[in-house]
Design a protein around this motif. Structure first.
Motif, PDB file in Angstrom:
ATOM      1  N   LEU A  73       0.861  -1.178   0.000  1.00  7.65           N
ATOM      2  CA  LEU A  73       0.000   0.000   0.000  1.00  7.65           C
ATOM      3  C   LEU A  73       0.899   1.229   0.000  1.00  7.65           C
ATOM      4  O   LEU A  73       1.690   1.434   0.927  1.00  7.65           O
ATOM      5  CB  LEU A  73      -0.896   0.004   1.241  1.00  7.65           C
ATOM      6  N   LEU A  74       0.798   2.024  -1.063  1.00  9.03           N
ATOM      7  CA  LEU A  74       1.582   3.256  -1.187  1.00  9.03           C
ATOM      8  C   LEU A  74       0.644   4.447  -0.999  1.00  9.03           C
ATOM      9  O   LEU A  74      -0.280   4.649  -1.800  1.00  9.03           O
ATOM     10  CB  LEU A  74       2.251   3.329  -2.562  1.00  9.03           C
ATOM     11  N   ALA A  75       0.883   5.208   0.037  1.00 10.60           N
ATOM     12  CA  ALA A  75       0.037   6.362   0.352  1.00 10.60           C
ATOM     13  C   ALA A  75       0.824   7.649   0.150  1.00 10.60           C
ATOM     14  O   ALA A  75       2.045   7.693   0.365  1.00 10.60           O
ATOM     15  CB  ALA A  75      -0.456   6.274   1.795  1.00 10.60           C
ATOM     16  N   SER A  76       0.126   8.705  -0.229  1.00  8.40           N
ATOM     17  CA  SER A  76       0.805   9.981  -0.453  1.00  8.40           C
ATOM     18  C   SER A  76      -0.113  11.153  -0.133  1.00  8.40           C
ATOM     19  O   SER A  76      -1.333  11.073  -0.282  1.00  8.40           O
ATOM     20  CB  SER A  76       1.304  10.091  -1.900  1.00  8.40           C
ATOM     21  N   ILE A  77       0.529  12.236   0.305  1.00  3.71           N
ATOM     22  CA  ILE A  77      -0.141  13.524   0.506  1.00  3.71           C
ATOM     23  C   ILE A  77       0.383  14.462  -0.570  1.00  3.71           C
ATOM     24  O   ILE A  77       1.588  14.707  -0.654  1.00  3.71           O
ATOM     25  CB  ILE A  77       0.139  14.107   1.899  1.00  3.71           C
ATOM     26  N   LEU A 113      -3.760  16.028   7.614  1.00  2.01           N
ATOM     27  CA  LEU A 113      -3.637  14.794   6.832  1.00  2.01           C
ATOM     28  C   LEU A 113      -2.490  13.928   7.343  1.00  2.01           C
ATOM     29  O   LEU A 113      -2.597  12.688   7.355  1.00  2.01           O
ATOM     30  CB  LEU A 113      -3.438  15.127   5.357  1.00  2.01           C
ATOM     31  N   THR A 114      -1.402  14.550   7.774  1.00  2.00           N
ATOM     32  CA  THR A 114      -0.284  13.784   8.334  1.00  2.00           C
ATOM     33  C   THR A 114      -0.726  13.020   9.575  1.00  2.00           C
ATOM     34  O   THR A 114      -0.431  11.822   9.732  1.00  2.00           O
ATOM     35  CB  THR A 114       0.879  14.722   8.666  1.00  2.00           C
ATOM     36  N   ASP A 115      -1.440  13.689  10.452  1.00  2.00           N
ATOM     37  CA  ASP A 115      -1.937  13.015  11.650  1.00  2.00           C
ATOM     38  C   ASP A 115      -2.909  11.894  11.281  1.00  2.00           C
ATOM     39  O   ASP A 115      -2.867  10.799  11.870  1.00  2.00           O
ATOM     40  CB  ASP A 115      -2.633  14.018  12.566  1.00  2.00           C
ATOM     41  N   VAL A 157      -4.096  11.628  -1.177  1.00  2.00           N
ATOM     42  CA  VAL A 157      -5.006  12.614  -0.589  1.00  2.00           C
ATOM     43  C   VAL A 157      -4.472  14.022  -0.852  1.00  2.00           C
ATOM     44  O   VAL A 157      -3.281  14.216  -1.098  1.00  2.00           O
ATOM     45  CB  VAL A 157      -5.196  12.373   0.923  1.00  2.00           C
ATOM     46  N   HIS A 158      -5.384  14.991  -0.821  1.00  2.00           N
ATOM     47  CA  HIS A 158      -5.063  16.377  -1.135  1.00  2.00           C
ATOM     48  C   HIS A 158      -5.567  17.302  -0.032  1.00  2.00           C
ATOM     49  O   HIS A 158      -6.511  16.966   0.693  1.00  2.00           O
ATOM     50  CB  HIS A 158      -5.720  16.782  -2.453  1.00  2.00           C
TER      51      HIS A 158
END
Length: 241
Positions: A5-9, A23-25, A206-207
Protein backbone atom coordinates in the motif's frame (compact mmCIF):
# COMPACT_ATOMS: atom_id res chain seq x y z
CA UNK A 1 4.48 -11.82 -2.84
CA UNK A 2 4.17 -8.81 -0.55
CA UNK A 3 1.11 -6.71 -1.30
CA UNK A 4 2.03 -3.07 -0.92
CA UNK A 5 0.00 0.00 0.00
CA UNK A 6 1.58 3.26 -1.19
CA UNK A 7 0.04 6.36 0.35
CA UNK A 8 0.80 9.98 -0.45
CA UNK A 9 -0.14 13.52 0.51
CA UNK A 10 -0.12 15.88 -2.47
CA UNK A 11 0.47 19.64 -2.76
CA UNK A 12 2.63 19.81 0.34
CA UNK A 13 3.88 23.31 1.14
CA UNK A 14 3.36 26.28 3.41
CA UNK A 15 0.21 27.39 1.56
CA UNK A 16 -1.70 24.43 3.00
CA UNK A 17 0.15 23.96 6.27
CA UNK A 18 -2.92 23.37 8.46
CA UNK A 19 -4.40 20.85 6.03
CA UNK A 20 -1.08 19.03 5.64
CA UNK A 21 -0.77 18.79 9.42
CA UNK A 22 -4.27 17.31 9.62
CA UNK A 23 -3.64 14.79 6.83
CA UNK A 24 -0.28 13.78 8.33
CA UNK A 25 -1.94 13.01 11.65
CA UNK A 26 -4.76 11.16 9.92
CA UNK A 27 -2.54 8.95 7.77
CA UNK A 28 -0.22 8.24 10.69
CA UNK A 29 -3.21 7.01 12.67
CA UNK A 30 -4.73 4.99 9.81
CA UNK A 31 -1.46 3.34 8.80
CA UNK A 32 0.00 2.96 12.27
CA UNK A 33 3.25 4.49 11.01
CA UNK A 34 4.61 7.29 8.83
CA UNK A 35 5.36 5.07 5.89
CA UNK A 36 3.85 7.39 3.31
CA UNK A 37 5.04 10.02 0.85
CA UNK A 38 4.72 13.78 0.64
CA UNK A 39 4.68 15.51 -2.75
CA UNK A 40 6.26 18.90 -2.18
CA UNK A 41 5.53 22.00 -4.31
CA UNK A 42 8.39 24.54 -4.04
CA UNK A 43 6.19 27.61 -4.67
CA UNK A 44 2.50 26.83 -5.05
CA UNK A 45 0.96 29.19 -7.62
CA UNK A 46 3.89 31.56 -7.02
CA UNK A 47 2.25 32.50 -3.72
CA UNK A 48 3.88 30.25 -1.10
CA UNK A 49 7.65 29.83 -1.54
CA UNK A 50 9.08 27.05 0.59
CA UNK A 51 12.42 28.86 0.58
CA UNK A 52 10.81 31.75 2.48
CA UNK A 53 9.25 29.50 5.15
CA UNK A 54 11.98 28.08 7.39
CA UNK A 55 9.42 26.87 9.92
CA UNK A 56 7.64 24.70 7.35
CA UNK A 57 10.98 23.54 5.95
CA UNK A 58 11.89 22.39 9.45
CA UNK A 59 8.66 20.39 9.59
CA UNK A 60 9.50 18.74 6.29
CA UNK A 61 12.94 17.78 7.56
CA UNK A 62 11.45 16.36 10.74
CA UNK A 63 8.93 14.30 8.76
CA UNK A 64 11.70 13.07 6.44
CA UNK A 65 13.72 12.09 9.51
CA UNK A 66 10.66 10.12 10.64
CA UNK A 67 10.52 7.91 7.50
CA UNK A 68 8.26 10.05 5.27
CA UNK A 69 9.40 9.93 1.64
CA UNK A 70 9.71 13.30 -0.10
CA UNK A 71 8.96 13.74 -3.81
CA UNK A 72 9.37 16.84 -5.92
CA UNK A 73 5.92 17.83 -7.23
CA UNK A 74 6.59 20.36 -9.98
CA UNK A 75 7.53 23.95 -9.29
CA UNK A 76 4.37 26.05 -9.04
CA UNK A 77 1.71 23.39 -9.80
CA UNK A 78 -0.23 25.85 -11.98
CA UNK A 79 -0.48 25.15 -15.70
CA UNK A 80 0.45 28.39 -17.44
CA UNK A 81 0.66 27.00 -21.00
CA UNK A 82 -1.43 28.77 -23.62
CA UNK A 83 -2.40 25.67 -25.62
CA UNK A 84 -4.07 23.23 -23.24
CA UNK A 85 -5.17 19.73 -24.18
CA UNK A 86 -8.40 18.03 -23.12
CA UNK A 87 -7.11 16.73 -19.80
CA UNK A 88 -5.62 20.11 -18.92
CA UNK A 89 -8.86 21.94 -19.73
CA UNK A 90 -11.39 19.58 -18.19
CA UNK A 91 -9.72 17.45 -15.51
CA UNK A 92 -7.26 19.56 -13.55
CA UNK A 93 -8.69 23.07 -12.99
CA UNK A 94 -5.49 24.56 -14.38
CA UNK A 95 -3.17 22.46 -12.21
CA UNK A 96 -1.34 20.30 -14.79
CA UNK A 97 1.89 22.30 -14.76
CA UNK A 98 4.09 19.84 -16.69
CA UNK A 99 1.49 18.79 -19.28
CA UNK A 100 2.55 21.35 -21.88
CA UNK A 101 6.18 22.12 -21.07
CA UNK A 102 9.13 21.80 -23.41
CA UNK A 103 12.02 19.63 -22.30
CA UNK A 104 14.15 22.70 -21.62
CA UNK A 105 11.54 24.42 -19.45
CA UNK A 106 10.66 21.20 -17.63
CA UNK A 107 14.34 20.55 -16.88
CA UNK A 108 14.80 24.08 -15.53
CA UNK A 109 11.81 23.82 -13.19
CA UNK A 110 12.91 20.38 -12.03
CA UNK A 111 16.43 21.59 -11.25
CA UNK A 112 15.23 24.70 -9.42
CA UNK A 113 12.55 22.85 -7.48
CA UNK A 114 14.81 19.98 -6.55
CA UNK A 115 17.33 22.36 -5.01
CA UNK A 116 14.67 24.10 -2.92
CA UNK A 117 13.20 20.86 -1.59
CA UNK A 118 16.54 19.14 -0.97
CA UNK A 119 17.86 22.21 0.83
CA UNK A 120 14.80 22.02 3.08
CA UNK A 121 14.93 18.31 3.87
CA UNK A 122 18.70 17.89 3.92
CA UNK A 123 18.77 14.84 1.66
CA UNK A 124 17.90 13.80 -1.92
CA UNK A 125 14.26 13.61 -2.91
CA UNK A 126 12.92 10.12 -3.55
CA UNK A 127 11.58 10.95 -7.01
CA UNK A 128 9.35 13.19 -9.10
CA UNK A 129 5.58 13.33 -9.64
CA UNK A 130 4.14 15.87 -12.07
CA UNK A 131 1.18 17.93 -10.85
CA UNK A 132 -2.11 16.23 -11.81
CA UNK A 133 0.04 13.27 -12.97
CA UNK A 134 0.32 14.87 -16.43
CA UNK A 135 3.56 14.93 -18.43
CA UNK A 136 4.40 16.33 -21.84
CA UNK A 137 6.84 14.26 -23.93
CA UNK A 138 9.51 16.85 -23.13
CA UNK A 139 8.77 16.59 -19.42
CA UNK A 140 9.24 12.81 -19.52
CA UNK A 141 12.64 13.30 -21.17
CA UNK A 142 13.59 15.88 -18.56
CA UNK A 143 12.62 13.51 -15.72
CA UNK A 144 14.76 10.78 -17.27
CA UNK A 145 17.77 13.05 -17.67
CA UNK A 146 17.41 14.41 -14.13
CA UNK A 147 18.40 10.99 -12.79
CA UNK A 148 15.27 10.16 -10.78
CA UNK A 149 14.79 6.49 -9.95
CA UNK A 150 11.06 6.89 -9.30
CA UNK A 151 8.24 8.71 -11.05
CA UNK A 152 4.47 8.28 -11.08
CA UNK A 153 1.47 9.02 -13.25
CA UNK A 154 -2.18 8.17 -12.72
CA UNK A 155 -1.82 4.58 -13.94
CA UNK A 156 1.69 3.48 -13.00
CA UNK A 157 4.93 3.95 -11.06
CA UNK A 158 8.09 3.64 -13.11
CA UNK A 159 11.87 3.90 -12.98
CA UNK A 160 12.83 6.60 -15.53
CA UNK A 161 16.45 5.47 -15.54
CA UNK A 162 15.60 1.98 -16.76
CA UNK A 163 12.32 2.84 -18.48
CA UNK A 164 10.85 0.10 -16.28
CA UNK A 165 7.29 -0.04 -14.93
CA UNK A 166 7.34 -0.97 -11.25
CA UNK A 167 3.62 -0.97 -10.43
CA UNK A 168 0.39 -0.65 -12.40
CA UNK A 169 -3.14 0.37 -11.51
CA UNK A 170 -5.10 3.59 -10.97
CA UNK A 171 -4.46 5.89 -8.04
CA UNK A 172 -7.38 6.06 -5.63
CA UNK A 173 -7.92 9.74 -5.01
CA UNK A 174 -10.67 12.24 -4.27
CA UNK A 175 -11.73 15.58 -5.76
CA UNK A 176 -13.28 18.39 -3.75
CA UNK A 177 -13.69 21.08 -6.44
CA UNK A 178 -17.43 20.65 -7.02
CA UNK A 179 -20.40 18.53 -5.86
CA UNK A 180 -20.17 16.50 -9.08
CA UNK A 181 -16.47 15.81 -8.53
CA UNK A 182 -17.13 14.84 -4.93
CA UNK A 183 -19.86 12.39 -5.98
CA UNK A 184 -17.77 10.80 -8.72
CA UNK A 185 -14.73 10.35 -6.47
CA UNK A 186 -16.87 8.79 -3.76
CA UNK A 187 -18.25 6.36 -6.34
CA UNK A 188 -14.79 5.47 -7.65
CA UNK A 189 -13.31 4.93 -4.20
CA UNK A 190 -16.19 2.63 -3.30
CA UNK A 191 -15.62 0.64 -6.48
CA UNK A 192 -11.88 0.54 -5.81
CA UNK A 193 -12.43 -0.91 -2.34
CA UNK A 194 -14.34 -3.77 -3.96
CA UNK A 195 -12.14 -4.40 -7.00
CA UNK A 196 -8.54 -3.38 -6.30
CA UNK A 197 -7.65 -5.67 -3.36
CA UNK A 198 -6.48 -8.18 -5.97
CA UNK A 199 -3.75 -5.78 -7.08
CA UNK A 200 -0.23 -6.39 -5.75
CA UNK A 201 0.29 -2.63 -5.30
CA UNK A 202 -2.43 -0.15 -4.37
CA UNK A 203 -1.86 3.61 -4.35
CA UNK A 204 -3.94 6.11 -2.36
CA UNK A 205 -3.44 9.87 -2.68
CA UNK A 206 -5.01 12.61 -0.59
CA UNK A 207 -5.06 16.38 -1.13
CA UNK A 208 -5.43 19.41 1.13
CA UNK A 209 -8.93 20.14 -0.16
CA UNK A 210 -10.17 16.78 1.14
CA UNK A 211 -9.94 18.06 4.70
CA UNK A 212 -12.89 20.44 4.22
CA UNK A 213 -15.37 17.76 3.06
CA UNK A 214 -16.55 15.33 5.77
CA UNK A 215 -17.88 12.82 3.23
CA UNK A 216 -14.45 12.62 1.62
CA UNK A 217 -12.74 12.12 4.97
CA UNK A 218 -15.14 9.29 5.78
CA UNK A 219 -14.37 7.69 2.42
CA UNK A 220 -10.63 8.13 2.93
CA UNK A 221 -10.86 6.45 6.32
CA UNK A 222 -12.91 3.54 4.91
CA UNK A 223 -10.48 3.09 2.02
CA UNK A 224 -7.38 2.98 4.19
CA UNK A 225 -9.04 0.61 6.64
CA UNK A 226 -10.00 -1.72 3.78
CA UNK A 227 -6.55 -1.88 2.24
CA UNK A 228 -4.52 -2.05 5.43
CA UNK A 229 -6.20 -5.42 5.99
CA UNK A 230 -4.63 -6.87 2.85
CA UNK A 231 -1.67 -4.63 1.92
CA UNK A 232 1.36 -3.57 3.96
CA UNK A 233 2.05 0.17 4.23
CA UNK A 234 5.21 0.58 2.17
CA UNK A 235 7.68 3.06 0.75
CA UNK A 236 7.84 3.82 -2.94
CA UNK A 237 11.54 3.00 -2.76
CA UNK A 238 10.61 -0.58 -1.81
CA UNK A 239 9.55 -1.08 -5.44
CA UNK A 240 13.18 -0.74 -6.49
CA UNK A 241 14.31 -3.72 -4.45
Amino acid sequence: MTRRLLASIHDVGPRFEAQIDALTDRLTDLLGCRRFAMLVVPDHWDEAPLSASPAFAAKLRSWADDDVEMFLHGWRHRDDSSDKGFAQRHMTAGEGEFAGLSKVEAAARIADGRKVVEDAIGRPVTGFVAPAWLYSPGAIEAVQEAGFALAEDHMKVWNPQKDQVLARGPVITWASRSPARIRSSLMFSGLARAVLPIMPTVRIAVHPGDVAVPALLDSIDATFRRFTRTHAPSRYADLLR
